[in-house]
Design an enzyme around this catalytic site. Structure first.
Site, PDB file in Angstrom:
ATOM      1  N   ASN A   7       0.878  -1.172   0.000  1.00 42.16           N
ATOM      2  CA  ASN A   7       0.000   0.000   0.000  1.00 42.16           C
ATOM      3  C   ASN A   7       0.913   1.219   0.000  1.00 42.16           C
ATOM      4  OD1 ASN A   7      -1.839   2.003   0.481  1.00 42.16           O
ATOM      5  ND2 ASN A   7      -2.600   1.166   2.417  1.00 42.16           N
ATOM      6  N   LYS A  14       2.981   0.747   3.365  1.00 42.09           N
ATOM      7  CA  LYS A  14       2.640  -0.334   4.276  1.00 42.09           C
ATOM      8  C   LYS A  14       2.796  -1.631   3.508  1.00 42.09           C
ATOM      9  CE  LYS A  14      -1.056   1.493   7.146  1.00 42.09           C
ATOM     10  NZ  LYS A  14      -2.490   1.558   7.182  1.00 42.09           N
ATOM     11  N   ARG A  90      -2.770  -2.153  -3.127  1.00 47.11           N
ATOM     12  CA  ARG A  90      -3.983  -1.414  -2.792  1.00 47.11           C
ATOM     13  C   ARG A  90      -3.994  -0.131  -3.627  1.00 47.11           C
ATOM     14  NH1 ARG A  90      -5.735   1.480   2.822  1.00 47.11           N
ATOM     15  NH2 ARG A  90      -7.803   1.997   2.110  1.00 47.11           N
ATOM     16  N   HIS A 179     -12.876   2.815   1.077  1.00 49.21           N
ATOM     17  CA  HIS A 179     -12.833   1.757   2.110  1.00 49.21           C
ATOM     18  C   HIS A 179     -13.572   0.501   1.635  1.00 49.21           C
ATOM     19  CE1 HIS A 179     -12.566   5.091   5.391  1.00 49.21           C
ATOM     20  NE2 HIS A 179     -11.350   4.624   5.141  1.00 49.21           N
ATOM     21  N   ARG A 238     -10.747  15.484   8.707  1.00 52.52           N
ATOM     22  CA  ARG A 238     -11.636  15.845   7.597  1.00 52.52           C
ATOM     23  C   ARG A 238     -13.023  16.230   8.119  1.00 52.52           C
ATOM     24  NH1 ARG A 238     -10.698  10.551   4.206  1.00 52.52           N
ATOM     25  NH2 ARG A 238      -8.631  10.332   5.069  1.00 52.52           N
ATOM     26  N   GLY A 328     -10.015   1.391  13.780  1.00 45.15           N
ATOM     27  CA  GLY A 328      -9.459   1.816  15.077  1.00 45.15           C
ATOM     28  C   GLY A 328     -10.489   2.218  16.118  1.00 45.15           C
ATOM     29  N   ILE A 329     -11.399   3.103  15.752  1.00 47.80           N
ATOM     30  CA  ILE A 329     -12.407   3.579  16.711  1.00 47.80           C
ATOM     31  C   ILE A 329     -13.505   2.524  16.872  1.00 47.80           C
ATOM     32  CG2 ILE A 329     -14.167   5.340  17.124  1.00 47.80           C
ATOM     33  CD1 ILE A 329     -12.369   7.289  15.457  1.00 47.80           C
ATOM     34  N   GLU A 382      -8.264  -5.785   5.524  1.00 48.76           N
ATOM     35  CA  GLU A 382      -8.206  -5.459   4.093  1.00 48.76           C
ATOM     36  C   GLU A 382      -7.094  -6.243   3.394  1.00 48.76           C
ATOM     37  OE1 GLU A 382      -8.281  -1.428   5.786  1.00 48.76           O
ATOM     38  OE2 GLU A 382      -9.004  -0.828   3.815  1.00 48.76           O
TER      39      GLU A 382
HETATM   40  P1  AMP Z   1      -7.305   3.582  12.150  1.00 49.75           P
HETATM   41  O1  AMP Z   1      -7.241   4.679  11.109  1.00 49.75           O
HETATM   42  O2  AMP Z   1      -8.272   2.503  11.792  1.00 49.75           O
HETATM   43  O3  AMP Z   1      -5.955   3.067  12.530  1.00 49.75           O
HETATM   44  O4  AMP Z   1      -7.905   4.263  13.484  1.00 49.75           O
HETATM   45  C1  AMP Z   1      -7.237   5.313  14.131  1.00 49.75           C
HETATM   46  C2  AMP Z   1      -8.188   5.965  15.122  1.00 49.75           C
HETATM   47  O5  AMP Z   1      -8.624   4.987  16.086  1.00 49.75           O
HETATM   48  C3  AMP Z   1      -7.536   7.100  15.919  1.00 49.75           C
HETATM   49  O6  AMP Z   1      -8.413   8.215  15.961  1.00 49.75           O
HETATM   50  C4  AMP Z   1      -7.434   6.507  17.318  1.00 49.75           C
HETATM   51  O7  AMP Z   1      -7.539   7.492  18.288  1.00 49.75           O
HETATM   52  C5  AMP Z   1      -8.650   5.603  17.355  1.00 49.75           C
HETATM   53  N1  AMP Z   1      -8.574   4.643  18.445  1.00 49.75           N
HETATM   54  C6  AMP Z   1      -7.762   3.579  18.598  1.00 49.75           C
HETATM   55  N2  AMP Z   1      -7.985   2.972  19.800  1.00 49.75           N
HETATM   56  C7  AMP Z   1      -8.975   3.678  20.410  1.00 49.75           C
HETATM   57  C8  AMP Z   1      -9.667   3.582  21.658  1.00 49.75           C
HETATM   58  N3  AMP Z   1      -9.397   2.618  22.540  1.00 49.75           N
HETATM   59  N4  AMP Z   1     -10.624   4.494  21.933  1.00 49.75           N
HETATM   60  C9  AMP Z   1     -10.929   5.480  21.069  1.00 49.75           C
HETATM   61  N5  AMP Z   1     -10.322   5.624  19.876  1.00 49.75           N
HETATM   62  C10 AMP Z   1      -9.357   4.751  19.547  1.00 49.75           C
END
Ligand code: AMP
Length: 397
Positions: A7, A14, A90, A179, A238, A328-329, A382
């Site tokens: 990627n 990555k 990707r 996505h 964003r 992540g969230i 992914e």
């Molecule tokens: P990603 O782009 O999928 O890697 O997600 C990154 C986002 O996930 C960032 O905003 C992180 O703050 C959030 N994130 C990861 N772990 C947590 C958590 N335990 N609680 C809240 N947000 C999280």
């Protein structure tokens, strides 16, 4: 069959090395700050982590370095790069050309190049990744897997913007969505769990970039990102949905060029812009718990926007069998999941707070037994989709 997944971004890349037949992850990593200084974080299997800080002037040197680490005496997971049988890339924008993954040919590269105006940052870096791999591993087939492909099943009433139709036919102005590989993986896992022929699923991919997707009978029917990844949810930096009138208004008030307003909406807005603290939601949640008012508002706005999409997509599909949280969230924040689901009981969405607060790896259900709509946490993968597509398209070679 060993597949190298790449990627390539503007200053980062990555990678993963996966046995596509067994899904075994051999190694993975991230090279950052290419052309600035250079840092490589490499992981073998799930435990061994190595960090290298050294000058990495170009993407070619970055990929050469990764290949050396994969085969070097001390760090090796394979004896020779000849063991790599295919490479999966990707690619962010496949436009209307690509409805599925494809083996890379000169014509495919040409089409990805034609799409550069729609993804000026991403597609050039993706093409560079392909060309370097072709140079370094000339006998190995390359496969392109597109972020937009899964959404190509959307129909006109869901992908057109309400502007003069000629701009769709002449300038390709429409919603594409992104996505897609993640939405495909998560919805497909959910279809397997539901074991139901006709399914109505809403996937919430909530990460630094976020999008929601309505998936009916395994097909994307609508998604929140648009012509570019700027539309839809409130993201790390964003703005997501915004009145288009804001753009000329601010350009005039602040004397901004079109690049500057794009920078404002892409990099200075969202969670970072509202909270003024960080684009990292963890920090904003912490500040909110410590009483910071803007952080509290940020979290409420973020969840309200997700709720709006959930309800509108449930309406569009005439119901919803399952809501899935990922990225992540979505995978890690019980608070956001709770706030999103709270108040949607009238739609048959009942979150089990105990299940929601348990931290576990893997797919899991977090809804109450009585909930008409199931709620799941499905960790996205992914790279596995890219590896499988690459394997399926190249196995007969
Ligand atoms: P990603 O782009 O999928 O890697 O997600 C990154 C986002 O996930 C960032 O905003 C992180 O703050 C959030 N994130 C990861 N772990 C947590 C958590 N335990 N609680 C809240 N947000 C999280």
């Amino acid at each position: 069959m060993l597949v190298f997944i790449l990627n390539a971004g503007t200053s980062s890349l990555k990678y993963q090395l996966i046995n596509a037949k067994t899904s075994e992850l051999k190694a993975s990593g991230l090279v950052e700050r290419i052309g600035i200084d250079g840092i490589l974080k490499h992981e073998v299997g799930e435990n061994k982590k190595l960090t290298f800080e050294l000058p990495i002037p170009t993407h070619k040197e970055a990929i050469e370095l990764v290949l050396r680490i994969l085969t070097n005496d001390e760090t090796k997971v394979i004896n020779s790069i000849k063991e790599i049988q295919a490479i999966g890339h990707r690619i962010v924008h496949g436009g209307e050309f690509f409805k599925e993954s494809t083996i890379v040919t000169p014509d495919v590269i040409d089409k990805i190049e034609q799409l550069i105006p729609l993804a000026p940052l991403h597609n050039p870096a993706n093409i560079m990744g392909i060309k370097i791999c072709q140079e370094l591993m000339p006998k190995v087939p390359n496969v392109a897997v597109f972020d937009t492909a899964f959404h190509q099943t959307m129909t006109k009433e869901n992908f057109l913007y309400a502007v003069p139709y000629a701009d769709y036919t002449e300038h390709h102005l429409r919603k594409y969505g992104f996505h897609g590989t993640s939405h495909y993986y998560v919805s497909n896992e959910t279809v397997k769990i539901l074991n139901k022929k006709d399914s109505k699923i809403i996937v919430c991919h909530l990460g630094n970039g976020s999008s929601v997707c309505a998936v009916r009978d395994g097909k994307s029917i609508s998604t929140s990102m648009g012509l570019t990844p700027l539309e839809g949810l409130i993201m790390g930096t964003r703005a997501g949905d915004i009145d288009a009138g804001v753009i000329p208004y601010l350009m005039e008030k602040k004397n901004l060029s079109s690049n500057q307003i794009l920078d404002y909406l892409n990099k200075k807005s969202g969670i970072l812009g509202i909270s003024g603290i960080s684009s990292d939601l963890r920090e904003v949640i912490k500040a909110s718990k410590d009483g910071d008012l803007r952080s509290k508002i940020t979290i409420e706005m973020l969840c309200n926007r997700i709720k709006k999409y959930l309800c509108s997509y449930a309406g569009l599909m005439g119901g919803v069998d399952a809501i899935c949280f990922t990225a992540g969230i979505g995978e890690n924040s019980d608070l956001i999941r709770e706030k999103v689901c709270n108040g949607l009981e009238f739609m048959g969405i009942e979150l089990d707070n105990d299940k929601n607060s348990i931290r576990e790896k893997g797919n899991r259900e977090i809804s109450k037994k009585s909930s008409r709509t199931k709620i799941y946490v499905i960790p996205t993968n992914e790279e596995l989709v890219i590896a499988k597509d690459t394997y399926n398209l190249t196995k007969s070679n």
